[in-house]
Design an enzyme around this catalytic site. Structure first.
Site, short mmCIF file in Angstrom:
data_model
loop_
_atom_site.label_atom_id
_atom_site.label_comp_id
_atom_site.label_asym_id
_atom_site.label_seq_id
_atom_site.Cartn_x
_atom_site.Cartn_y
_atom_site.Cartn_z
CB SER A 107 -0.90 -0.03 1.23
OG SER A 107 -1.67 1.11 1.24
N GLY A 108 0.61 2.13 -0.89
CA GLY A 108 1.34 3.38 -0.98
C GLY A 108 2.56 3.30 -1.87
CB THR A 112 -3.62 3.97 -7.65
OG1 THR A 112 -4.05 2.93 -6.78
CG2 THR A 112 -4.82 4.64 -8.28
CG ASN A 157 -1.74 5.71 -0.68
OD1 ASN A 157 -1.70 6.92 -0.89
ND2 ASN A 157 -1.88 4.80 -1.63
CB SER A 160 -5.05 3.81 0.72
OG SER A 160 -4.91 2.43 0.65
CB SER A 161 -6.87 1.37 -4.17
OG SER A 161 -6.04 2.20 -4.93
N GLY A 387 -2.71 -2.99 -2.13
CA GLY A 387 -1.38 -3.56 -1.87
C GLY A 387 -1.33 -4.32 -0.56
CD GLU A 389 -4.13 -2.18 4.23
OE1 GLU A 389 -4.19 -1.19 3.51
OE2 GLU A 389 -5.13 -2.82 4.59
N1 LIG Z 1 5.07 8.20 -10.10
C1 LIG Z 1 4.74 8.99 -9.09
N2 LIG Z 1 5.04 10.29 -9.13
C2 LIG Z 1 4.70 11.08 -8.12
N3 LIG Z 1 4.07 10.66 -7.01
C3 LIG Z 1 3.72 9.37 -6.92
C4 LIG Z 1 4.03 8.47 -7.96
N4 LIG Z 1 3.57 7.25 -7.61
C5 LIG Z 1 2.98 7.41 -6.41
N5 LIG Z 1 3.07 8.66 -5.98
C6 LIG Z 1 2.54 9.17 -4.73
O1 LIG Z 1 2.30 8.11 -3.87
C7 LIG Z 1 0.95 8.10 -3.43
C8 LIG Z 1 0.45 6.71 -3.29
O2 LIG Z 1 0.42 6.09 -4.52
P1 LIG Z 1 -0.74 5.13 -4.95
O3 LIG Z 1 -2.02 5.64 -4.50
O4 LIG Z 1 -0.53 4.85 -6.34
O5 LIG Z 1 -0.38 3.88 -4.09
P2 LIG Z 1 -0.98 2.46 -4.18
O6 LIG Z 1 0.13 1.53 -4.45
O7 LIG Z 1 -2.07 2.46 -5.12
O8 LIG Z 1 -1.51 2.19 -2.73
P3 LIG Z 1 -2.77 1.41 -2.27
O9 LIG Z 1 -2.43 0.02 -2.34
O10 LIG Z 1 -2.97 1.87 -0.89
O11 LIG Z 1 -3.84 1.84 -3.15
C9 LIG Z 1 0.22 8.88 -4.45
O12 LIG Z 1 -0.87 9.56 -3.87
C10 LIG Z 1 1.25 9.90 -4.92
O13 LIG Z 1 1.26 11.04 -4.05
MG LIG Z 2 -3.97 2.31 -5.02
#
Ligand SMILES: Nc1ncnc2c1ncn2[C@@H]1O[C@H](COP(=O)(O)OP(=O)(O)OP(=O)(O)O)[C@@H](O)[C@H]1O
Ligand SMILES: [Mg+2]
Length: 1139
Positions: A107-108, A112, A157, A160-161, A387, A389
């Site tokens: 997660s994070g 996404t 996050n 977070s999804s 992700g 967790e």
């Molecule tokens: N390529 C990137 N460039 C800039 N910031 C990023 C990038 N990837 C992720 N982030 C930052 O990290 C944060 C978390 O990313 P994201 O929501 O994609 O995580 P996740 O893997 O989907 O987590 P979860 O499993 O909780 O959904 C985003 O809100 C963003 O601020």
């Molecule tokens: Mg996500």
């Protein structure tokens, strides 16, 4: 071999871990860190992309970057997520391979974000056009909507999804997007009612309260103040860097683009507001007289507002919060709910309402983005699932268990497709290979999902089991069943290992996931898996006057009450994950492994231990090792030869031998170093991607040459075709023009000729007319002169004749006058003389009368009148007889004349005399007859009795005398023998036709009739064919018509009847039948012969009785009588009707 080497040029660390030297965990991390520090967040392991979350925005996603990576080979430029997206898109478009992009990480880690980058890249590079852009826009805009409702701020996050998402983007053969399908996986709905410390509810609640206009909020009966809502945690209601109000506008805009109707958006917001209101409903205890506790709604204002929002009756919902009805078979039992149960019911309703709304949103988005055509399409799936967790303080619950199970499965598929499959393929293909050890997490997947003793199966079993079921009983079950599993840990496990492990509380169990140990608290497992919503609540919801609510709670429809338990949450999730895995396995995988550099969501911080942990559990080191030892590219020989055969003259255009040999020849021709290639059993393996790029580059060039060649030939062909067409057209045009010109000239000449001709003809005609007129005038003049001359002559003659006639007439008139005068004088004289004579006679008669009267006056007394009368009568009768005598008719009996009667009183006498006279003259006539003539007339009389008014032939026979011997048999020497054979006198000899019994045809025969018998003999020879004694003849049958057919029926059993009855035809039928009848009548020893006159009679032919039927035919069919045997039982005689 000239290859662009941007990957290697100006490289920070190494872009591809495969090139890392020496390869160790430290060097691996060092390389990642070095690159991360230089803002190089992407690194390759072969074709796998490692993505480090930078936690800040980098200038590497600009449109220029998109253009840079577009249509470039994977290793050509420095590592980037766009390179992977481009590779996947081009394989899909050019090689027709369905793709999937698997994004994993905790997660994070940035999954996404990565999925959005991939989608935006594909959207930027694929086709353009109004329709295509609309599809792209709808696909991209589905993200903000789903994120608003399905994402939340967590400690890990800020976005977070809280649901799993798999999106299939569909493309047509050109690579233009057609639409998409989104699948969602288990939303973490417990968040709706309760959020862990430091976390928020789903974004949409905050967005609505911050971003909606005052008017909207008033309509939704909401207050902008977060603190007014129990379901919204306040400690992190505002997240730095997150503008809820702006995001609300984005979401509304996105909903509009995706295709939501205004009333649909309103319904969705009403539901969101209703969930908030639901959280504010509170209950207070109330004791009932029977001692049980009951709950009552504390302040009914929120309940009222919520009911108003959803168009529900307040009392219905209130009752559903106070009672629970359990239905079993035919029984219904209602129990009251205490306060705790009421809160449970409220929260269950809120969770269900929200999660169903979320699923509805996904379905609605799918309706909008689904491909409009049914044509075959290619698919690119993008998987962004929650992700891995772990909550540190052991707060992991059912949701984390499910999320982590899903991640286990993804790791499994990664292992399956990259590590295991790859190694197995080398062995299968006979490539030299040393096995590389890696951890296979299949055993953990089995611990969770095994159908018999997996944790999910245990949980389901516990949920469905009758009796008291609690989370503790579930843990007990796990403790006994999974005790020996090496990845399962529990304090109360039979396994004494953990008895003293104080880090493992009694109400928890621990699983050693591939990504680390996770401690799960069993509390709520059973409940969350059951996912029960009291039926009273779903029925109350169904009653709402709100179309969306009705759709969301279909089970509340009383008409569709289903007493079966719905499948558990765990079961559903396991099934949908299973489907997802099967789906992914059919596609070509592309991996993005997201790594989180630190726990603080901070940029520039690289926490070594955290990254090391992720690198370990993601198995990245093993991945590099397999990759380094292996080959970058492999392909079966046939498609490889097909793809590159144009690079070698020997293989182009056709290679006759086996594909492998073709590939070998091709590689040798291209002088590819031997260590770069390995030949497997069915595939060629290429070690270095550069070699592949080299081949691709060459192919591209060659394709360009080929394209030029094709273009050249096509252009030549096109020009030639065009020229030929023009030439043909020119000939046609010329022909038409010539024809037109000739026609025009011809028409001119023709009209000129006609003019000249008409002038000439006119001139000639006028000349002729003049001559004719002159001639006619001459003729007329002659005629006139002649006429005048003749006229003069005629007039002279007329005058003379008139004079002559006048003279004659005068003489005649004078003569006539003279004669007239003479005649009148004579007439006058004669008249005078006649008058005088008459007067004398009259005077004489009077004188005589006077004298007679004087003489007879003395006798005229009493009877003088009578006497005179009698005398007068006598005189009259005398005169009548004398007159009759003188005017007697002739003596012919057929003379019908008779004088008219003179006096009415003689009427009777006159008639009587006529009769007497007729009888007398008949007597006289008869007296003249000889005996023979008498017999003839008797016969005629008899014929009349038999046939008159019965047979149509009769009238024509009356005038014919009955001759009897038509053949003059006694005189004819030809029949002498025949004559001698007959000892009696021949009464009748004639030629008749004997009708053949088989076919109805006639044969001429001589028919002799004597008093005793009749004989049939051959006409030519006179030989006797049959001699039948008359006593054997019982009756005769004839028709009513004009034919001459007759049947002689013989006595049954008599010797003559052996051959059956005779059917004959004769012109003298009337005579023959009459004669036969007469003989019968005169013979004293037998009965009279009967004559049947009928159009249908039966004839005995040997054994059969055949019906002879007479029908009338039209004279058109011939004037002769014809006889036909129709069948065994019918002989048809058609007699023409007389015209
Ligand atoms: N390529 C990137 N460039 C800039 N910031 C990023 C990038 N990837 C992720 N982030 C930052 O990290 C944060 C978390 O990313 P994201 O929501 O994609 O995580 P996740 O893997 O989907 O987590 P979860 O499993 O909780 O959904 C985003 O809100 C963003 O601020
Ligand atoms: Mg996500």
């Amino acid at each position: 071999m000239e290859v662009k080497t941007s990957l290697l040029d100006n490289m920070i660390g190494v872009g591809d871990m495969v090139l890392l030297e020496p390869l160790s965990e430290d060097s691996f991390l060092g390389n990642l860190k070095k690159r991360f520090d230089h803002s190089e967040i992407y690194t390759y392991i072969g074709s796998v992309v490692i993505s480090m979350n930078p936690y800040r925005s980098l200038p590497i996603y600009t449109p220029e970057k998109v253009e840079e990576y577009r249509n470039r080979n994977f290793y050509e430029l420095s590592p980037h997520i766009y390179a992977l997206a481009d590779e996947a898109y081009r394989s899909l478009r050019d090689q027709d391979k369905d793709q999937c992009i698997l994004i994993t990480g905790e997660s994070g880690a940035g999954k996404t974000e990565a999925s959005k980058l991939v989608m935006s890249y594909v959207a930027a590079v694929c086709g353009k056009g109004h329709e295509v852009n609309k599809v792209k826009e709808q696909l991209l805009q589905s993200n903000p909507v789903l994120e608003a409702f399905g994402n939340a701020k967590t400690v890990r996050n800020d976005n977070s999804s809280r649901f799993g998402k798999y999106m299939d983007i569909e493309f047509d053969f050109k690579g233009d997007p057609l639409g998409g399908v989104i699948s969602n996986y288990l939303l973490e709905k417990s968040r709706v009612v309760k959020q862990p410390r430091g976390e928020r509810n789903f974004h949409v609640f905050y967005q609505l309260l911050s971003g909606a206009s005052d008017d909207t909020l008033r309509k939704l009966k909401l207050d902008r103040d977060f603190s007014k809502y129990n379901y919204l945690s306040l400690d992190s209601a505002v997240v730095s860097g997150l503008d809820d109000a702006a995001n609300f506008r984005t979401v509304r805009n996105a909903m509009q683009i995706v295709g939501f109707m205004e009333d649909e958006v309103q319904s969705v917001l009403e539901l969101v507001a209703a969930v908030l209101k639901l959280g504010n409903i509170e209950f207070k205890p109330e004791s009932r007289c029977n001692g049980t506790d009951e709950s009552r709604v504390k302040d009914k204002n929120d309940l009222k507002e919520m009911c108003e929002l959803l168009g529900m009756e307040q009392s219905v919902l209130e009752r559903a919060f106070s009672y629970r009805t359990v239905e079993a078979k035919m029984e219904k039992v209602s129990t009251t709910l205490n306060v705790a149960q009421a809160y449970y019911a409220r929260d269950a309703l809120a969770k269900n309402l929200y999660s169903r709304l979320f699923s509805w949103l996904v379905t609605r988005i799918n309706e909008s983005i689904q491909a409009q055509t049914k044509a075959r399409h290619k698919v690119m799936g993008v998987l962004d699932i929650y992700g891995f967790e772990i909550f540190e303080n052991g707060d992991n619950s059912f949701e984390q268990f499910i999320i982590n199970y899903c991640n286990e499965k993804l790791q499994q598929i990664f292992i399956e497709l990259t590590l295991r499959e790859e190694q197995e393929e080398y062995v299968r293909e006979g490539i030299e290979w040393t096995n590389i050890e890696y951890f296979n997490n299949a055993i953990i997947c089995d611990l969770i999902e095994n159908n018999q003793n997996g944790i999910l199966a245990m949980l389901d079993e516990e949920c469905l089991r009758p009796g008291t079921v609690t989370d503790e009983t579930f843990l007990d079950k796990l403790n006994t069943i999974c005790a020996d599993h090496q990845h399962f840990e529990s304090r109360l496990n039979k396994n004494s290992k953990f008895l003293n492990d104080h880090s493992l509380p009694h109400n928890c169990f621990r699983i050693q996931h591939y990504a680390g140990k996770v401690l799960y608290r069993v509390e709520g497992f059973v409940d969350k898996n059951n996912d029960l919503l009291y039926r009273d609540l779903s029925q109350a919801m169904y009653k709402a006057n709100h179309s969306l609510i009705k759709q969301l709670f279909p089970e509340g429809n009383p008409a569709k009450v289903n007493l079966k338990r719905p499948p558990t949450a765990g079961f559903q999730f396991r099934a949908s994950v299973g489907t997802l895995m099967r789906n992914l396995q059919t596609k070509n995988p592309n991996y993005i492994r997201c790594i989180k550099p630190n726990d603080k969501k901070a940029s520039h911080i690289f926490t070594d231990s955290l990254v090391r942990h992720q690198v370990r559990y993601l198995g990245l080191m093993e991945n590099v090792r397999v990759r380094r030892a292996g080959y970058a590219f492999r392909q079966p020989y046939e498609p490889c030869l097909e793809r590159y055969k144009m690079l070698c003259k020997r293989t182009w255009p056709h290679w006759k031998g086996p594909a492998r040999e073709g590939v070998e020849v091709l590689m040798a021709d291209l002088q590819i170093p031997a260590e770069e290639i390995s030949y497997g059993r069915s595939k060629i393996f290429i070690r270095n991607p550069r070699t592949l790029f080299f081949l691709e580059e060459k192919r591209k060039q060659c394709l360009q040459d080929l394209a030029t060649l094709i273009q050249k030939i096509y252009r030549g062909w096109k020009c030639r075709t065009h020229f030929l067409l023009m030439k043909k057209s020119q000939i046609v045009v010329a022909a038409w023009y010539r024809r037109y010109a000739q026609q025009k000239t011809y028409r001119n000449i023709k009209s000129a000729t006609t003019v000249v001709q008409s002038y000439t003809r006119g001139w000639q005609a006028r000349k002729l007319l003049r001559e004719l007129k002159y001639q006619k005038r001459c003729e007329e003049a002659v005629t006139t002169i002649a006429a005048f001359w003749h006229g003069t002559q005629a007039r002279l003659e007329l005058r003379r004749l008139k004079q002559e006639a006048r003279n004659k007439h005068a003489v005649t008139v004078i003569w006539a006058y003279w004669q007239g005068t003479k005649a009148r004088r004579e007439l006058r004289r004669l008249k005078e003389e006649a008058r005088r004579k008459h007067a004398v006679a009259l005077i004489w008669a009077y004188w005589q009368g006077l004298k007679v009267r004087r003489e007879y006056r003395k006798f005229f007394r009493a009877n003088a009148g009578k006497k005179i009368y009698d005398f007068t009568i006598q005189r009259i009768i005398q005169k009548y007889f004398l007159g009759l005598k003188s005017s007697m008719p002739s003596m012919s009996p057929i003379d019908r004349k008779w004088p008219a009667r003179p006096y009415g009183f003689l009427d009777g006498v006159h008639t009587e005399l006529r009769k007497i006279f007729h009888h007398w003259r008949c007597k006289k006539y008869r007296d003249q007859f000889t005996e023979e003539k008498k017999a003839v007339y008797e016969e005629k009389l008899e014929a009349s009795e038999i046939f008159k008014d019965k047979k149509a032939l009769y009238p024509s026979s009356v005038s014919q005398p009955f001759k009897g011997d038509y053949l003059e048999i006694s005189k004819n020497p030809k029949y002498q023998k025949l004559n001698s054979a007959v000892d009696e006198k021949v009464l009748l000899a004639d030629v008749v036709n004997k009708i053949n019994r088989a076919n109805g045809k006639g044969t001429p025969r001589i028919f002799l009739l004597t008093k005793k018998n009749f004989v049939l003999a051959d006409q030519k020879t006179g030989q006797v064919k049959a001699s039948i004694p008359l006593p054997d003849v019982t009756s005769m049958s004839v028709s009513t018509q004009k034919d001459g057919f007759f049947a002689l029926k013989l006595k049954e059993g008599s010797a003559s009847a052996v051959k059956g009855d005779f059917l004959l035809s004769s012109e003298h039928l009337i005579e023959i039948i009459t004669k036969l009848h007469r003989i019968g009548a005169t013979a004293a020893d037998r009965e009279k012969l009967k004559v049947d006159i009928s159009d249908e009679f039966l004839v005995q032919f040997k054994q059969d009785k055949v019906c002879v039927k007479f029908i009338q035919s039209s004279p058109k069919n011939g004037n002769s009588v014809s006889c036909k045997r129709k069948n065994n039982r019918l002989l048809e005689v058609s007699v023409p009707t007389s015209p």
